[in-house]
Design a protein around this motif. Structure first.
Motif, PDB file in Angstrom:
ATOM      1  N   TRP A   1       3.057  55.103  33.741  1.00  0.00           N
ATOM      2  CA  TRP A   1       3.962  55.390  34.848  1.00  0.00           C
ATOM      3  C   TRP A   1       5.001  54.324  34.922  1.00  0.00           C
ATOM      4  O   TRP A   1       4.952  53.309  34.307  1.00  0.00           O
TER       5      TRP A   1
ATOM      6  N   SER B   1       3.493  65.654  31.240  1.00  0.00           N
ATOM      7  CA  SER B   1       4.291  64.973  32.260  1.00  0.00           C
ATOM      8  C   SER B   1       3.977  65.550  33.636  1.00  0.00           C
ATOM      9  O   SER B   1       3.949  66.764  33.809  1.00  0.00           O
ATOM     10  N   LYS B   2       3.742  64.662  34.591  1.00  0.00           N
ATOM     11  CA  LYS B   2       3.382  65.077  35.949  1.00  0.00           C
ATOM     12  C   LYS B   2       4.116  64.184  36.945  1.00  0.00           C
ATOM     13  O   LYS B   2       4.669  63.161  36.575  1.00  0.00           O
ATOM     14  N   THR B   3       4.066  64.582  38.210  1.00  0.00           N
ATOM     15  CA  THR B   3       4.590  63.776  39.296  1.00  0.00           C
ATOM     16  C   THR B   3       3.499  63.633  40.341  1.00  0.00           C
ATOM     17  O   THR B   3       2.896  64.634  40.756  1.00  0.00           O
TER      18      THR B   3
ATOM     19  N   GLY C   1       5.586  61.180  44.442  1.00  0.00           N
ATOM     20  CA  GLY C   1       6.908  61.137  43.818  1.00  0.00           C
ATOM     21  C   GLY C   1       6.984  60.309  42.544  1.00  0.00           C
ATOM     22  O   GLY C   1       8.024  60.293  41.882  1.00  0.00           O
TER      23      GLY C   1
ATOM     24  N   ALA D   1       6.577  59.568  38.796  1.00  0.00           N
ATOM     25  CA  ALA D   1       6.426  60.299  37.534  1.00  0.00           C
ATOM     26  C   ALA D   1       5.442  59.557  36.634  1.00  0.00           C
ATOM     27  O   ALA D   1       5.474  58.327  36.555  1.00  0.00           O
TER      28      ALA D   1
END
Length: 165
Positions: A165, A117-119, A73, A75
């Protein structure tokens, strides 16, 4: 933004004339998560620049990959220190632009518009960056066909990758 809080258990003693009382004060650590990077090599072989480069259909060089594991969760983003890298082979200047997908639609660079951008999922995820090569000047000669004749050879450049992050 990486954040973590450290705490400690504090024990105090209160002395009275006829005895003593001890108490323990609990402290909670609120760890918000983080990321780890692994399998990041000291150098990568991007391949050999071809002698003829067609900028309308530029060659894709060898991709670079590394692993990222972020808290589920959380980011995170990946940026590079430039939008386009300009390595030279002899007197020929090439442009290298990195993409997050093999179809070359998601550019990765230094600006917000080119941020990957990733999670995090809590599992290891392999990040692959695909370098696309274009002729970018120097002694590259524009041919009547619209292609460029450049010096061929090994491509070398330095890329700074930032994980936030």
């Amino acid at each position: 933004m990486k954040k973590f809080f450290l705490g400690m258990v504090v024990a105090g003693t209160v002395a009275f004339a006829a005895g003593s009382v001890s108490t323990t004060v609990p402290i909670t650590i609120n760890y918000t998560g983080g990321c780890e990077v692994s399998n990041l090599l000291a150098s990568y072989d991007l391949g050999t620049a071809p002698a003829i480069v067609d900028n309308s259909n530029p060659p894709v060089m060898n991709p670079i990959s590394f692993d990222v594991k972020c808290t589920n969760g959380l980011a995170y983003t990946i940026n590079l220190n430039k939008e386009t890298f300009l390595p030279k082979v002899g007197d020929s200047t090439y442009g290298i632009t990195f993409y997050a997908d093999s179809t070359m639609t998601q550019k990765v660079g230094m600006y917000t518009s080119s941020t990957l951008s990733k999670t995090g999922t809590g599992a290891v995820e392999t990040i692959t960056l695909y370098p696309k090569l274009t002729a970018n000047g120097g002694s590259c000669i524009l041919l009547p066909s619209g292609q460029y004749a450049c010096e061929s050879g090994a491509i070398s450049t330095t890329v700074d990758v930032t994980l936030t992050w």
